[in-house]
Design a protein around this motif. Structure first.
Motif, mmCIF file in Angstrom:
data_model
loop_
_atom_site.group_PDB
_atom_site.id
_atom_site.type_symbol
_atom_site.label_atom_id
_atom_site.label_comp_id
_atom_site.label_asym_id
_atom_site.label_seq_id
_atom_site.Cartn_x
_atom_site.Cartn_y
_atom_site.Cartn_z
ATOM 1 N N ILE A 129 0.834 -1.204 0.000
ATOM 2 C CA ILE A 129 0.000 0.000 0.000
ATOM 3 C C ILE A 129 0.867 1.251 0.000
ATOM 4 C CG2 ILE A 129 -1.663 1.335 1.355
ATOM 5 C CD1 ILE A 129 -2.873 -1.304 2.298
ATOM 6 N N ARG A 130 1.917 1.243 0.815
ATOM 7 C CA ARG A 130 2.810 2.402 0.871
ATOM 8 C C ARG A 130 3.563 2.579 -0.453
ATOM 9 N NH1 ARG A 130 3.935 4.627 5.860
ATOM 10 N NH2 ARG A 130 2.880 3.624 7.613
ATOM 11 N N ARG A 131 3.953 1.465 -1.077
ATOM 12 C CA ARG A 131 4.687 1.554 -2.342
ATOM 13 C C ARG A 131 3.796 2.128 -3.439
ATOM 14 N NH1 ARG A 131 5.801 -1.928 -6.685
ATOM 15 N NH2 ARG A 131 4.697 -3.665 -5.697
ATOM 16 N N VAL A 132 2.540 1.746 -3.449
ATOM 17 C CA VAL A 132 1.609 2.287 -4.442
ATOM 18 C C VAL A 132 1.447 3.781 -4.242
ATOM 19 C CG1 VAL A 132 -0.788 2.284 -5.202
ATOM 20 C CG2 VAL A 132 0.389 0.120 -4.805
ATOM 21 N N GLN A 133 1.423 4.216 -2.983
ATOM 22 C CA GLN A 133 1.299 5.646 -2.722
ATOM 23 C C GLN A 133 2.538 6.399 -3.217
ATOM 24 O OE1 GLN A 133 1.337 6.954 1.372
ATOM 25 N NE2 GLN A 133 -0.056 8.633 0.913
ATOM 26 N N VAL A 134 3.718 5.796 -3.023
ATOM 27 C CA VAL A 134 4.944 6.422 -3.494
ATOM 28 C C VAL A 134 4.921 6.586 -5.005
ATOM 29 C CG1 VAL A 134 7.442 6.108 -3.744
ATOM 30 C CG2 VAL A 134 6.345 5.661 -1.550
ATOM 31 N N LEU A 135 4.325 5.615 -5.691
ATOM 32 C CA LEU A 135 4.232 5.697 -7.148
ATOM 33 C C LEU A 135 3.284 6.798 -7.601
ATOM 34 C CD1 LEU A 135 4.076 1.887 -8.050
ATOM 35 C CD2 LEU A 135 6.021 3.430 -8.279
ATOM 36 N N GLY A 136 2.475 7.291 -6.674
ATOM 37 C CA GLY A 136 1.604 8.413 -6.994
ATOM 38 C C GLY A 136 0.232 8.025 -7.486
ATOM 39 N N SER A 137 -0.083 6.744 -7.544
ATOM 40 C CA SER A 137 -1.371 6.336 -8.110
ATOM 41 C C SER A 137 -2.539 6.656 -7.184
ATOM 42 C CB SER A 137 -1.358 4.838 -8.422
ATOM 43 O OG SER A 137 -1.122 4.087 -7.249
ATOM 44 N N LEU A 138 -2.266 6.939 -5.909
ATOM 45 C CA LEU A 138 -3.352 7.247 -4.995
ATOM 46 C C LEU A 138 -3.997 8.593 -5.312
ATOM 47 C CD1 LEU A 138 -1.996 6.028 -1.552
ATOM 48 C CD2 LEU A 138 -3.468 4.865 -3.161
ATOM 49 N N ASP A 139 -3.327 9.411 -6.095
ATOM 50 C CA ASP A 139 -3.877 10.716 -6.454
ATOM 51 C C ASP A 139 -4.519 10.705 -7.842
ATOM 52 O OD1 ASP A 139 -2.964 11.826 -4.070
ATOM 53 O OD2 ASP A 139 -0.987 12.199 -4.917
ATOM 54 N N SER A 140 -4.677 9.533 -8.416
ATOM 55 C CA SER A 140 -5.208 9.442 -9.769
ATOM 56 C C SER A 140 -6.651 9.926 -9.813
ATOM 57 C CB SER A 140 -5.134 7.991 -10.269
ATOM 58 O OG SER A 140 -5.764 7.874 -11.522
ATOM 59 N N THR A 141 -6.945 10.823 -10.741
ATOM 60 C CA THR A 141 -8.311 11.334 -10.867
ATOM 61 C C THR A 141 -9.213 10.378 -11.624
ATOM 62 O OG1 THR A 141 -7.676 12.518 -12.873
ATOM 63 C CG2 THR A 141 -7.525 13.735 -10.791
ATOM 64 N N THR A 142 -8.639 9.321 -12.172
ATOM 65 C CA THR A 142 -9.449 8.358 -12.922
ATOM 66 C C THR A 142 -10.122 7.351 -12.010
ATOM 67 O OG1 THR A 142 -7.566 6.852 -13.217
ATOM 68 C CG2 THR A 142 -7.905 8.552 -14.886
#
Length: 260
Positions: free
Chosen positions: A80-93
């Motif tokens: 979960i933390r790695r996905v956040q680092v990749l920036g996908s948690l801010d995806s508007t899609t």
């Protein structure tokens, strides 16, 4: 043979009335959905909307965690933390699905909020504790609460790591029976209030505080050391043993949670 809890008569229109003792135990109210499932041995099970949606999501994600080497809650938390680092948690899609029609929360209901670590663990790493947690939250006087940050975070992880299964997770949010809490529009600027470090954990934490949730469940250490008034923070393991039928001597097969 299991004991008979109640008996209902089928009407000429094929309808039955679910006995009041079952409605109370399952947390069913007017407008609630139930699912009939044929088990492998031929018996028919009656499940509330949340447990049925959870089972369907578990079947869709079966083996997905093991293929990624995820066998414990700690593995999932790191993902979960790695996905956040990749920036996908801010995806508007990844707009949250339209929440279902929710039951009104009556004054004496114990409102239990789960974060993304608990929700994803229940689907990817099913255990006695996770099953008992959602079973408890599906019956009166408890009510399951899911905040918008949790939905976005869970969908982001599924969309990034398991895109072929992300629709199954979205289906869970559309079919389960829970109270939906939107992200708080404003965060307090007081220095006296301690906050988690991760932005999404802050959003979840503030949603729990502003909506007056009774219990916040998490497998992460995001909320360690926080002692807010009127909010109890614990792991599903502690919750299941304190409020459910799971014995304190039972151990989860998928590892020890990161926090208690």
């Amino acid at each position: 043979m299991a004991p008979v809890i109640a008996t209902a008569r089928v009407s000429t229109k094929g309808q039955i009335t679910i006995p009041v003792c079952l409605r109370r135990n399952m947390g069913l109210r007017a407008g609630s959905f139930v699912t009939f499932i044929r088990e492998n041995d031929g018996t028919i099970s009656l499940l509330g909307a949340t447990l049925a949606a959870l089972r369907q999501a578990q079947e869709s994600f079966a083996g997905a965690a093991q293929e990624r080497g995820i066998r414990r809650h700690q593995d999932l938390n790191r993902l979960i933390r790695r996905v956040q680092v990749l920036g996908s948690l801010d995806s508007t899609t990844l707009a949250p699905p339209v929440p279902p029609t929710h039951r009104p929360c009556i004054a004496y209901t114990v409102r239990v909020m789960v974060d993304a670590s608990v929700l994803l663990a229940a689907i990817l790493l099913p255990s006695r504790d996770s099953q008992e947690t959602f079973r408890i939250c599906s019956r009166s006087p408890y009510a399951l609460v899911i905040a918008q940050p949790t939905i976005r975070e869970a969908l982001s992880v599924a969309h990034t790591i398991w895109p072929q299964h992300s629709s199954a997770l979205r289906s869970f949010f559309e079919r389960a029976d829970y109270e939906y809490i939107p992200s708080p529009r404003r965060l307090p600027r007081t220095r006296a209030l301690q906050l988690p470090q991760r932005p999404n954990a802050v959003q979840t934490y503030m949603a729990a505080l502003t909506s007056r949730v009774s219990i916040l469940l998490s497998y992460t250490r995001d909320f360690s050391g926080l002692h807010p008034p009127h909010l109890t923070i614990m792991s599903p393991r502690v919750f299941a043993r304190r409020y459910g039928s799971v014995s304190s001597g039972d151990d989860e097969p998928d590892g020890t949670p990161a926090s208690t």
